[in-house]
Write an enzyme that holds these catalytic residues in place. Sequence first.
Site, PDB file in Angstrom:
ATOM      1  N   GLU A   1       0.838  -1.199   0.000  1.00 43.05           N
ATOM      2  CA  GLU A   1       0.000   0.000   0.000  1.00 43.05           C
ATOM      3  C   GLU A   1       0.877   1.254   0.000  1.00 43.05           C
ATOM      4  OE1 GLU A   1      -3.107  -0.170  -1.092  1.00 43.05           O
ATOM      5  OE2 GLU A   1      -3.702  -1.427   0.595  1.00 43.05           O
TER       6      GLU A   1
ATOM      7  N   ASP B   1       3.019   2.185  -4.830  1.00 43.54           N
ATOM      8  CA  ASP B   1       3.016   2.324  -6.296  1.00 43.54           C
ATOM      9  C   ASP B   1       3.689   3.607  -6.759  1.00 43.54           C
ATOM     10  OD1 ASP B   1       0.826   3.855  -5.438  1.00 43.54           O
ATOM     11  OD2 ASP B   1      -0.618   2.968  -6.843  1.00 43.54           O
TER      12      ASP B   1
ATOM     13  N   ASP C   1      -4.494   1.045  -9.047  1.00 47.68           N
ATOM     14  CA  ASP C   1      -5.932   0.803  -9.195  1.00 47.68           C
ATOM     15  C   ASP C   1      -6.309   0.565 -10.653  1.00 47.68           C
ATOM     16  OD1 ASP C   1      -5.679   1.493  -6.585  1.00 47.68           O
ATOM     17  OD2 ASP C   1      -6.789   3.373  -6.719  1.00 47.68           O
TER      18      ASP C   1
HETATM   19  C1  GLA Z   1      -5.162   4.801  -3.837  1.00 47.31           C
HETATM   20  C2  GLA Z   1      -4.386   5.199  -5.092  1.00 47.31           C
HETATM   21  C3  GLA Z   1      -3.386   4.112  -5.476  1.00 47.31           C
HETATM   22  C4  GLA Z   1      -2.524   3.693  -4.303  1.00 47.31           C
HETATM   23  C5  GLA Z   1      -3.388   3.422  -3.071  1.00 47.31           C
HETATM   24  C6  GLA Z   1      -2.563   3.158  -1.846  1.00 47.31           C
HETATM   25  O1  GLA Z   1      -5.991   3.701  -4.085  1.00 47.31           O
HETATM   26  O2  GLA Z   1      -5.255   5.424  -6.164  1.00 47.31           O
HETATM   27  O3  GLA Z   1      -2.588   4.547  -6.549  1.00 47.31           O
HETATM   28  O4  GLA Z   1      -1.546   4.651  -4.029  1.00 47.31           O
HETATM   29  O5  GLA Z   1      -4.274   4.498  -2.788  1.00 47.31           O
HETATM   30  O6  GLA Z   1      -1.847   1.993  -1.979  1.00 47.31           O
END
Ligand code: GLA
Length: 392
Positions: free
Chosen positions: A42, A45, A179
């Site tokens: 988490e 990315d 995502d």
């Molecule tokens: C959101 C963002 C992702 C990622 C998550 C945390 O979902 O859209 O890109 O950074 O938070 O892991």
Amino acid sequence: MIQEINTKTLNMKTRIQEKYKALFGEEAPVYASAGRINLIGEHTDYNGGYVFPGAINFGIMAAIKPNGTDKVKVFSLDFDQMSEFGLKEEDKPKEAWACYVFGVCRETLKRGGKVEGFNAVFAGDVPLGAGLSSSAALESTFAYALNDIWDNKIEKFELAKIGQSTEHNYCGVKCGIMDQFASIFGKEGALIRLNCKTGEYKYFPFHPKGYKLVLIDSCVKHELASSAYNKRRESCEKAAAEIKKLHPEVDFLSDAKRLWLDEVRDKISQEDFLRAEYVIGEVQRVLDVCDALERDDYETVGEMMYQTHFGLSRLYEVSCEELDFLNKLARKMDVTGSRVMGGGFGGCTINLVKDELYDGFIKAAKEQFTAKFGHAPKIYEVVISDGARKLQ
Ligand code: GLA
């Protein structure tokens, strides 16, 4: 469960097709994409690290067809609202939900793709604000559909980037690629480990025998779009830039060794230090979890999930009282793994629970959470499913 999903899909598809016919007097092909879970990895990315998501059986569906004009007419069944806009940069619609569709059109055009006027009707069942990426599902549905309709031949990874750039340029969230990647690349029964720096990815079959994967939604709305998420990203970039001065090979925080962070401790704020400490640990945890999965070692997977929760709560500070409560309860009830999932600031915990503990845990979570916070949490049993596609 699979039967249930098929019925759900069919119902949504029928509703969309009927509305499309009623509004536009003809039929149109239907496209779909999915929300996502993330087992671990988490806030890694945008730091060039690993993530480990999968698409789920909650998604968005849209009927879409060119209308021979230069205008887009898109109707949201869930908001019961029509938005109309042109395709030029200055045509950004006023409805917040329509900006996602507009952004995808613009980003496709910027990449040399063809997009002309079209009519669309869409609906979805990804709970909003739960951290399951309803917006990525929407972006991916349209990115995939426009690419298919106009035969633009844009690569799949680039389709995910179209969604990500939409967030950056039209919705104000400086998100990573996770995502949209999960939503485009999702495959039934498989999680995907993505190296966000190189774009390399690998599917891992995920059928934990004897366990269930369940999300508990605190129903507290996260403020992903607010400055908090972008601020976390800035903290990481500051720490990485400082480390780079000593170790030029560091382009992203994920390139840094834990020791190197200590070397710049006096050069960055305590807050930035803690954020970076979390990220460096989390990148390694993804690899550890993938190794454990290959041995069917779910106890290790679960333990790593708890470690991630600790980091997200105490170091990265994106948890909240409600999510910490659910996490603690999971630990107390011997749940194998539990942690806050997604961007944080509310939303869900993801829990890996042994079959025999499942009913007791869900009952306790509902009762105790409601007694403490005055509203019931929602429970989502997720199935890892396909991502973006055209429906038959
Ligand atoms: C959101 C963002 C992702 C990622 C998550 C945390 O979902 O859209 O890109 O950074 O938070 O892991």
